[in-house]
Design an enzyme around this catalytic site. Structure first.
Site, PDB file in Angstrom:
ATOM      1  N   LYS A   1      -5.088  59.445 -32.064  1.00  0.00           N
ATOM      2  CA  LYS A   1      -6.470  59.245 -31.647  1.00  0.00           C
ATOM      3  C   LYS A   1      -7.425  59.195 -32.842  1.00  0.00           C
ATOM      4  O   LYS A   1      -8.533  58.662 -32.729  1.00  0.00           O
ATOM      5  CB  LYS A   1      -6.897  60.342 -30.685  1.00  0.00           C
ATOM      6  N   ASP A   2      -7.013  59.749 -33.995  1.00  0.00           N
ATOM      7  CA  ASP A   2      -7.862  59.754 -35.181  1.00  0.00           C
ATOM      8  C   ASP A   2      -7.672  58.514 -36.060  1.00  0.00           C
ATOM      9  O   ASP A   2      -8.461  58.293 -36.984  1.00  0.00           O
ATOM     10  CB  ASP A   2      -7.576  60.995 -36.048  1.00  0.00           C
TER      11      ASP A   2
ATOM     12  N   ARG B   1     -17.067  61.034 -25.014  1.00  0.00           N
ATOM     13  CA  ARG B   1     -16.262  60.576 -23.869  1.00  0.00           C
ATOM     14  C   ARG B   1     -16.150  61.671 -22.817  1.00  0.00           C
ATOM     15  O   ARG B   1     -16.349  61.415 -21.620  1.00  0.00           O
ATOM     16  CB  ARG B   1     -14.863  60.167 -24.348  1.00  0.00           C
ATOM     17  N   ARG B   2     -15.839  62.901 -23.257  1.00  0.00           N
ATOM     18  CA  ARG B   2     -15.714  63.995 -22.301  1.00  0.00           C
ATOM     19  C   ARG B   2     -17.055  64.298 -21.640  1.00  0.00           C
ATOM     20  O   ARG B   2     -17.126  64.537 -20.428  1.00  0.00           O
ATOM     21  CB  ARG B   2     -15.155  65.237 -23.005  1.00  0.00           C
TER      22      ARG B   2
ATOM     23  N   ARG C   1     -18.552  73.397 -31.757  1.00  0.00           N
ATOM     24  CA  ARG C   1     -17.797  73.039 -32.954  1.00  0.00           C
ATOM     25  C   ARG C   1     -16.751  74.117 -33.224  1.00  0.00           C
ATOM     26  O   ARG C   1     -16.766  75.176 -32.600  1.00  0.00           O
ATOM     27  CB  ARG C   1     -18.720  72.910 -34.171  1.00  0.00           C
TER      28      ARG C   1
ATOM     29  N   ARG D   1     -13.241  77.869 -30.447  1.00  0.00           N
ATOM     30  CA  ARG D   1     -13.831  77.412 -29.188  1.00  0.00           C
ATOM     31  C   ARG D   1     -13.431  78.319 -28.020  1.00  0.00           C
ATOM     32  O   ARG D   1     -14.250  78.632 -27.153  1.00  0.00           O
ATOM     33  CB  ARG D   1     -13.418  75.961 -28.912  1.00  0.00           C
TER      34      ARG D   1
ATOM     35  N   CYS E   1     -12.813  56.132 -33.343  1.00  0.00           N
ATOM     36  CA  CYS E   1     -12.214  57.226 -32.579  1.00  0.00           C
ATOM     37  C   CYS E   1     -13.237  58.061 -31.831  1.00  0.00           C
ATOM     38  O   CYS E   1     -12.879  58.801 -30.917  1.00  0.00           O
ATOM     39  CB  CYS E   1     -11.380  58.114 -33.509  1.00  0.00           C
TER      40      CYS E   1
END
Length: 341
Positions: free
Chosen positions: A87-88, A164-165, A182, A188, A290
């Site tokens: 994905k990166d 996106r989320r 972050r 998190r 990305c």
């Protein structure tokens, strides 16, 4: 007698990157036990910008935040292959480099991480009804196992750094309050466990599994460094499509390096490679990187490939899907992008 030089595997130094690189190294050693494979840890621009927001609406972030330095090592011959979270990896690679292989993909779905109501209740059940609370802990609220988005109260706060989320959550529940978060996975989780102003966060299931975190059948979330009292619920794909390449590992090499090419060819998973080929063609067609607010998921069924995609560009929701023969994976991605632009 000269000793054959080792195959150098370039990787970032994050916990997830190292876990993935070690996974690839183990597969290489199993397939080629007579060869030596060594890891080379490289700090990338993205690693240096961890405190900066990756979700800057209206701003263009540089491509290759987590890949450029690894690719430089490949180009200069300081490494033979680079291991990326796919994905990166930008869809446009530097001249002379190719996406050579993708091992079998992990689960592509996202996970909601939140506090357990039962755990919080048990914490308060002490002899005499007395307990010591840290500042703000009295505001913590929890939820039951197997939580669905529809079960969250109106205005609940979910933290994510992904556009996106964020847009997927708002599309499903316009009343939700989405805030920035972050830090690495552990940071998190700790924030959700301790901060009453947060109800949940969203993380990728694939990354959690590769870091040896697990979701028990009763919904309990466990693993090293997981705070007590956290639950996890997997989000269905009809609620949140993954980002392009999510759950897949990309192995990048020099196009003219036949020796390394033959090695990583043994690691390639046919269905995964063609699925991500369609997804990456879609992202390339959308003109994004990305961090683009799009999602896509391709699956192989028989001799066909089915691609579903969503775009939140300009904060409008556009969805589409298509099916083609596997050999037309790239064309399928390009076709769907043209329809959703």
């Amino acid at each position: 007698m000269a000793v054959e030089r080792p195959i150098i595997i370039a990787t970032r130094g994050s916990a997830l990157a190292l876990a993935q690189a070690n996974l690839i190294a183990a597969q290489c050693r199993a397939a080629f036990p007579r060869l030596r494979f060594e890891l080379k840890i490289i700090k990338t621009t993205g690693d240096k910008l961890q405190t900066a927001s990756m979700a800057q609406v209206g701003k263009t972030l540089p491509k290759g935040l987590f890949t450029k330095e690894l690719e430089t090592a490949l180009v200069k011959g300081h490494a033979d292959l680079a291991v990326h979270s796919l994905k990166d990896l930008p869809t446009e690679l530097p001249s002379g480099l190719i996406l050579a292989a993708t091992p079998k993909r992990e689960d592509v779905r996202d996970v909601l991480i939140y506090r357990s109501a039962d755990f919080l209740a048990k914490q308060k059940e002490t002899i005499g009804g007395q307990t010591e609370w840290s500042p703000g802990q009295g505001d913590l609220r929890g939820y039951q196992p197997h939580l669905k988005l529809k079960d969250l109260p109106k205005g609940a706060t979910i933290a994510t750094s992904s556009t996106r989320r964020k847009m997927s959550l708002i599309a499903a529940r316009p009343d939700l309050n989405i805030v920035e978060i972050r830090g690495n996975v552990t940071t998190r989780m700790q924030k959700v466990a301790e901060r009453g102003e947060l109800d949940a966060t969203v993380l990728a299931l694939a990354g959690l599994r590769r870091l040896n975190f697990k979701i028990k059948p009763n919904g309990t979330f466990v693993g090293d460094a997981v705070p007590d009292g956290l639950l996890a619920a997997v989000l269905d794909l009809d609620v949140m499509l993954p980002c392009v390449g999510q759950g897949a590992i990309g192995i990048e090499t020099r196009a003219d390096d036949e020796r390394t090419g033959k090695i990583v060819e043994r690691l390639n998973h046919f269905n995964t490679f063609h699925a991500v080929t369609a997804e990456r063609a879609f992202l390339r067609g959308m003109g994004g990187g990305c961090q683009s607010p799009v999602g896509a998921h391709a699956e192989i069924s028989g001799d066909k490939i089915l691609l579903k995609a969503v775009s939140f560009r300009d904060e409008t929701v556009k969805r589409g899907e298509g099916k083609r023969p596997i050999a037309e994976a790239s064309a399928l991605g390009e076709e769907l992008a043209a329809r959703l632009k």
